[in-house]
Write a protein that holds these residues in place. Structure first.
Motif, PDB file in Angstrom:
ATOM      1  N   LYS A   1     -13.902  33.693  16.931  1.00  0.00           N
ATOM      2  CA  LYS A   1     -15.078  33.440  16.115  1.00  0.00           C
ATOM      3  C   LYS A   1     -16.265  34.268  16.593  1.00  0.00           C
ATOM      4  O   LYS A   1     -17.023  34.811  15.776  1.00  0.00           O
ATOM      5  CB  LYS A   1     -15.425  31.950  16.128  1.00  0.00           C
ATOM      6  N   GLU A   2     -16.443  34.363  17.895  1.00  0.00           N
ATOM      7  CA  GLU A   2     -17.534  35.179  18.422  1.00  0.00           C
ATOM      8  C   GLU A   2     -17.323  36.646  18.068  1.00  0.00           C
ATOM      9  O   GLU A   2     -18.263  37.345  17.692  1.00  0.00           O
ATOM     10  CB  GLU A   2     -17.647  35.010  19.936  1.00  0.00           C
ATOM     11  N   LEU A   3     -16.090  37.120  18.191  1.00  0.00           N
ATOM     12  CA  LEU A   3     -15.801  38.511  17.861  1.00  0.00           C
ATOM     13  C   LEU A   3     -16.029  38.766  16.373  1.00  0.00           C
ATOM     14  O   LEU A   3     -16.618  39.787  15.992  1.00  0.00           O
ATOM     15  CB  LEU A   3     -14.361  38.848  18.241  1.00  0.00           C
TER      16      LEU A   3
ATOM     17  N   MET B   1      -8.456  40.436  13.969  1.00  0.00           N
ATOM     18  CA  MET B   1      -9.449  41.170  14.752  1.00  0.00           C
ATOM     19  C   MET B   1      -9.317  40.848  16.243  1.00  0.00           C
ATOM     20  O   MET B   1      -9.390  41.734  17.105  1.00  0.00           O
ATOM     21  CB  MET B   1     -10.853  40.801  14.232  1.00  0.00           C
ATOM     22  N   TRP B   2      -9.071  39.571  16.541  1.00  0.00           N
ATOM     23  CA  TRP B   2      -8.962  39.123  17.938  1.00  0.00           C
ATOM     24  C   TRP B   2      -7.696  39.699  18.592  1.00  0.00           C
ATOM     25  O   TRP B   2      -7.744  40.153  19.741  1.00  0.00           O
ATOM     26  CB  TRP B   2      -8.960  37.606  17.989  1.00  0.00           C
TER      27      TRP B   2
ATOM     28  N   GLY C   1      -5.507  43.382  22.496  1.00  0.00           N
ATOM     29  CA  GLY C   1      -4.551  44.427  22.812  1.00  0.00           C
ATOM     30  C   GLY C   1      -5.213  45.648  23.424  1.00  0.00           C
ATOM     31  O   GLY C   1      -4.599  46.365  24.221  1.00  0.00           O
ATOM     32  N   LYS C   2      -6.465  45.906  23.074  1.00  0.00           N
ATOM     33  CA  LYS C   2      -7.176  47.078  23.578  1.00  0.00           C
ATOM     34  C   LYS C   2      -7.923  46.809  24.877  1.00  0.00           C
ATOM     35  O   LYS C   2      -8.014  47.701  25.730  1.00  0.00           O
ATOM     36  CB  LYS C   2      -8.166  47.572  22.514  1.00  0.00           C
TER      37      LYS C   2
ATOM     38  N   GLU D   1      -8.281  31.948  24.472  1.00  0.00           N
ATOM     39  CA  GLU D   1      -9.670  31.873  24.050  1.00  0.00           C
ATOM     40  C   GLU D   1     -10.421  30.763  24.799  1.00  0.00           C
ATOM     41  O   GLU D   1      -9.823  29.782  25.247  1.00  0.00           O
ATOM     42  CB  GLU D   1      -9.753  31.597  22.547  1.00  0.00           C
ATOM     43  N   VAL D   2     -11.738  30.949  24.901  1.00  0.00           N
ATOM     44  CA  VAL D   2     -12.616  29.975  25.551  1.00  0.00           C
ATOM     45  C   VAL D   2     -13.669  29.539  24.541  1.00  0.00           C
ATOM     46  O   VAL D   2     -14.239  30.367  23.834  1.00  0.00           O
ATOM     47  CB  VAL D   2     -13.298  30.597  26.801  1.00  0.00           C
TER      48      VAL D   2
END
Length: 422
Positions: free
Chosen positions: A289-291, A403-404, A409-410, A418-419
């Protein structure tokens, strides 16, 4: 007793004397004003040939002065200005008169909206009457409004190049066709309407706009009261029939801020989740969600940059223009049209973002795309609306997860833990 009467007589005499002196002063001042007015009226008026020469010199200084002269006076460079004047003349939108050529008409208008100049200042600079300045201001305002369909086309259904060519946004936002946001413009309204137009930012008109990531406006609705919510204005824009309403395509969407809601055709950020983070800083996103909010904000900020450019260029939008409300609405629309025109005619313009490339006029909406346009005028039951919004929230969740996974992966060796997730 006699002494008291003498004092009263002396007081009356003093008052009479003071009154006489005051009357004399008033008469003298009036005579001086009349003499000054008579002397002024007796000053021979400048010959018309000399006035025309001075106007030509003034226009020459604007267009051929130092490098920034035209930009400071007219808010655009010489080439785009002359091209716009030619466009107006050839299109029959403005006509040369015996005394006022199209270039001068356009220059007076641009100077007013660009520098929030007063009518009396224009009267002095261009040696015109206030009535003449006002008349041509309205003519140019109407002419620019006629260019709206040419320079403000609704977003096509294709993915914008700024999204397609960015690894941060593509393929996650591949169905995004634009950005939606609102802006408040100071307004001057009759006293009886002040309450309706007064909001958190004072007396304003609330303007809804859609733009592509290249900071070009594709749709603008102006004139709503400052007290109206952004979402209410958006619903009104969606309810209008084509071509007046905001166009949305099946499966495509606009990004919008938290003032709106996620629903068919619109995706807002997750509420209660930070999204003004810097991905390159030590504060890395802790979860999907943050990303998502971070990338969402990075892309949506382009419309806010467009608003900033608009207000920096046209200072009249940062003032309370003393025009009728319909004219104030037309001024906002005209400024957005001019913004788009300059973006097309002069992509290296000072006010535009340095990373902005050349904007082409290709990409017009084809007739066959109209079959995919979502019809928001159809009324849905409350249950259907809830189901539609849940479907689009699930779409947002899928984008966030994709997206996450790509991000982990990168940068996290594939660790997708996740936190801070609920």
């Amino acid at each position: 007793m006699e002494s008291s009467e003498e004092e009263i007589i002396m007081l009356r005499m003093c008052c009479s004397a003071a009154s006489a002196v005051l009357i004399g002063i008033v008469v003298m001042l009036r005579q001086m004003l009349e003499d000054a007015r008579r002397d002024y009226n007796n000053v021979p008026r400048e010959p018309s040939q000399m006035r025309d020469l001075n106007r030509n010199v003034h226009m020459y200084r604007i267009l051929s002065g130092d490098a920034n002269s035209c930009l400071e006076h007219l808010r655009m460079r010489r080439g785009p200005f002359l091209n716009l004047a030619t466009l107006m003349r050839d299109g029959g939108l403005l006509k040369d008169t015996i005394h006022v050529p199209v270039e001068e008409q356009l220059a007076m208008f641009l100077h007013i909206v660009g520098n929030k100049s007063k009518n009396r200042v224009m009267s002095t600079d261009f040696i015109r009457s206030g009535e003449t300045v006002s008349r041509y201001f309205n003519k140019v305002l109407g002419a620019i409004s006629c260019l709206r369909d040419r320079f403000m086309k609704q977003a096509p259904s294709e993915t914008p190049a700024e999204v397609r060519e960015s690894t941060l946004f593509y393929p996650f936002f591949m169905d995004c066709i634009g950005l939606v946001d609102g802006i408040h413009i100071d307004a001057m309204v009759p006293t009886k309407y002040v309450v309706r137009f007064r909001g958190r930012k004072g007396v304003t008109q609330n303007v809804l706009a859609a733009a592509t990531p290249d900071k070009r406006f594709t749709y603008v609705m102006a004139g709503w009261e400052g007290s109206a919510s952004d979402f209410r204005i958006l619903k009104d824009a969606l309810s209008l029939p084509h071509p007046h309403g905001l166009r949305v395509y099946e499966g495509k969407y606009y990004l919008c801020d938290a003032g709106y809601t996620t629903m068919p055709g619109f995706i807002s950020p997750y509420r209660g989740v930070p999204y003004h983070l810097k991905e390159s800083s030590s504060r890395m996103p802790n979860n999907r969600k943050e990303l998502f909010n971070l990338r969402h904000s990075a892309l949506r900020m382009e419309i806010e940059a467009a608003f900033c450019i608009l207000k920096n260029r046209f200072k009249i939008l940062s003032a309370r223009p003393n025009y009728p409300l319909p004219s104030q609405v037309d001024i906002v629309l005209a400024c957005t049209v001019l913004h788009n025109y300059i973006a097309i005619a002069d992509p290296v313009d000072k006010y535009l973002n340095e990373e902005m490339g050349i904007i082409h006029e290709e990409g017009d909406i084809m007739d066959e795309d109209d079959d995919e346009v979502v019809d928001f005028s159809e009324t849905l039951t409350q249950q259907e609306q809830v189901e539609a919004r849940e479907e689009w929230k699930m779409k947002r969740d899928q984008i966030a997860w994709d997206m996450w996974v790509d991000y982990c992966g990168k940068y996290r060796w594939g660790d997708t833990s996740e936190v801070g997730m609920d």
